[in-house]
Design an enzyme around this catalytic site. Structure first.
Site, PDB file in Angstrom:
ATOM      1  N   HIS A   1     148.352  89.505   7.664  1.00 34.25           N
ATOM      2  CA  HIS A   1     148.966  89.653   6.221  1.00 34.25           C
ATOM      3  C   HIS A   1     147.633  90.240   5.398  1.00 34.25           C
ATOM      4  O   HIS A   1     147.842  90.871   4.223  1.00 34.25           O
ATOM      5  CB  HIS A   1     149.357  88.672   5.481  1.00 34.25           C
ATOM      6  CG  HIS A   1     148.721  87.646   5.387  1.00 34.25           C
ATOM      7  ND1 HIS A   1     148.530  86.239   5.962  1.00 34.25           N
ATOM      8  CD2 HIS A   1     147.801  87.354   3.951  1.00 34.25           C
ATOM      9  CE1 HIS A   1     147.711  85.483   5.297  1.00 34.25           C
ATOM     10  NE2 HIS A   1     147.379  85.848   3.986  1.00 34.25           N
TER      11      HIS A   1
ATOM     12  N   ASP B   1     150.717  86.035  12.946  1.00 31.73           N
ATOM     13  CA  ASP B   1     149.890  86.545  11.637  1.00 31.73           C
ATOM     14  C   ASP B   1     148.553  86.598  11.939  1.00 31.73           C
ATOM     15  O   ASP B   1     147.479  86.127  10.965  1.00 31.73           O
ATOM     16  CB  ASP B   1     150.110  85.310  10.545  1.00 31.73           C
ATOM     17  CG  ASP B   1     149.494  85.993   9.238  1.00 31.73           C
ATOM     18  OD1 ASP B   1     149.579  87.334   9.074  1.00 31.73           O
ATOM     19  OD2 ASP B   1     149.468  85.329   8.275  1.00 31.73           O
TER      20      ASP B   1
ATOM     21  N   SER C   1     142.106  83.578   3.486  1.00 26.83           N
ATOM     22  CA  SER C   1     142.963  84.131   4.732  1.00 26.83           C
ATOM     23  C   SER C   1     142.000  84.754   5.872  1.00 26.83           C
ATOM     24  O   SER C   1     141.261  85.345   5.287  1.00 26.83           O
ATOM     25  CB  SER C   1     143.893  84.918   4.306  1.00 26.83           C
ATOM     26  OG  SER C   1     145.115  84.412   3.566  1.00 26.83           O
TER      27      SER C   1
END
Length: 486
Positions: free
Chosen positions: A183, A218, A336
């Site tokens: 992402h 992810d 992230s």
């Protein structure tokens, strides 16, 4: 404004590796006053005294010497303030050096208060320039971990047209392979054609290209252009973690590169469902129950675009189930893809999501002490497959499952098999509709999300021991999983 010297920089006036003041004088050179790891003058033994290079643990053992040894004040409880100060300096150097450089005999030069008063070469620290140590009396384990691991953590800026965002990543190889989240490099699945700029810990900037993405985990790998000499992260074995272990996060929350936070491993064998726009439309084998639990939001790209407008994530069209480490180390949007580390500076997880107290991802306040990271063992497998093949594989059980507790007739916690696919792995293992899976490969299964997440951890064709309950009786079978379609 004068900034403090970087941890790991050679001490001013410190002799080169293996050199002693006596040796320098014998060679006809003017001997420098010996200095400790922080550039302060120290006393040394007379010329000719033995100089030893001890490993870090040996040098530390030298601090606790008996009263009355040569060079120490005698009498119970007597202390020499000058010696104590030099010992503290050495402890600070060792705290960082023991994790960073091992014992090379260069760079850090400090006094081991072993009763001899001789100079002891301890360690060569290769710490980053932005790990600042202002008070050497309070250097701790977190400082040491930051010094070791920060050179292996990067900040990733992704742009596509007017959209953009900032995330983090960890270096996998000296030539520039970097692991991050899917992402991060797809702007949460919004685009596939992006420009990527990566900032290393030392301030160098690189352009990068995507090697491969794996929306099911992810995770993604990018490759820095024309990179060399980078410091690869050290991987820990995440299967050996304990609840309560130290957990230290490094990344770029809100775009603030090199941010270090710490906490503990709050829970293990946790599973979460995350809404995703990047995931394929293949069914996730999980039938939603009525518990009311919402998927956790991806949380990276709520950082404003360059023009100040809010970054709009696309509407999620699917979800993924992830096995995660839960931590209370503060991680926020921008962390992230960054590192979660143990007390040795080794990677235990890739930060991926946080829980919030309600509301959308665009209004979430940030860390509330419940963050999630993808375990390092899982992340390592995916990264190796992405580098080798540009894609990763995942296991498929061949069964639809729900949470057993949602069935009023169930008295067992686990994942209830509601349908078995013909020719699938579950059928081949003898599983039937109505069986309740309670354990998968040694991990307790409490609901459908747990089972789906653990099946995905396996590569296609992987095997696992699966424990189930049927008619009140428990049994264990070996399952060879199929391959999830992308």
């Amino acid at each position: 404004m004068a900034y403090p010297a970087a941890v790991g920089a050679p001490a001013v006036g410190a002799p080169a590796a293996g050199a002693t003041a006596a040796g320098a004088t014998a060679a006809g050179a003017t001997a420098e006053y010996p200095r400790d790891a922080f550039g302060r003058p120290i006393d040394v033994a007379p010329a000719g005294a033995e100089t030893l290079a001890y490993p870090a643990y040996q040098a530390q053992q030298g601090y606790a010497t008996e009263s009355g040894q040569p060079g120490q004040p005698s009498g119970p409880g007597s202390k020499d303030p000058a010696r104590r100060k030099s010992s503290v300096a050495l402890i600070a150097a060792l705290a960082i050096g023991a994790l960073v450089g091992g014992v090379s005999g260069a760079g850090i030069y400090a006094l081991a208060d072993s009763g001899r008063g001789n100079g002891t070469a301890v360690s060569d620290s290769q710490g980053p320039s932005n790990v600042v140590v202002n008070n050497t009396d309070s250097v701790n384990q977190i400082t040491a971990v930051a010094a070791k691991a920060s050179p292996s953590v990067v900040t990733i800026e992704v742009a596509s047209g007017q959209d953009g965002g900032t995330g983090s990543g960890v270096i996998l190889s000296s030539d520039g392979y970097v692991l991050t989240n899917t992402h991060v490099v797809t702007l949460d699945g919004a685009v596939s054609d992006v420009s990527i700029q990566v900032k290393a810990d030392d301030g160098r900037l690189y352009s990068a290209t995507v090697v491969g993405t794996d929306p099911i985990s992810d995770l993604a790998v990018i490759k820095l252009d024309n990179a060399s000499g980078l410091t690869a992260i050290d991987f820990a074995d995440s299967s050996k973690l304990n609840v309560g272990d130290t957990a230290i996060a490094i990344g770029a929350p809100l775009g603030l590169s090199g941010t270090v936070t710490n906490g503990i491993v709050s829970a293990l064998n946790r599973s979460i469902t995350v809404a995703s726009s990047a995931a394929p439309s293949t069914p996730d084998e999980t039938v939603p129950d009525d518990s009311g639990q919402s998927p956790f939001d991806f949380w990276n790209f709520d950082i404003p675009n360059e023009d100040g407008s809010p970054s709009q994530a696309p509407t999620a069209n699917s979800s993924i189930s992830l096995p995660v480490i839960q931590t209370d180390a503060a991680i926020n949007p921008g962390n992230s893809g960054g590192a979660l580390l143990n007390g040795e500076g080794e990677l235990i997880g890739i930060n991926v999501a946080i829980a919030n107290a309600g509301g959308s991802s665009s209004t979430a306040a940030g860390s509330i002490g419940v963050g999630f990271s993808i375990p390092s063992n899982f992340a390592k497998r995916i990264s190796e497959e992405l580098i080798a093949d540009g894609a990763a594989t995942h296991g498929l059980l061949g069964a639809s499952v729900t949470t057993a507790s949602s069935d009023a007739s169930s008295t067992t916690v686990g994942a209830l098999i509601s349908e078995v696919s013909s020719g699938g792995a579950a059928e081949a293992a003898g599983l039937q509709k109505g069986d309740i899976v309670t354990n998968f490969n040694g991990v307790p299964i409490t609901d459908s999300i747990d089972l789906t997440a653990q099946v995905r951890v396996l590569p296609a064709g992987g095997t696992a021991d699966l424990t189930y309950v049927r008619d009140g009786e428990s049994a264990t079978v070996s399952v060879t999983v199929g391959e999830l379609s992308s």
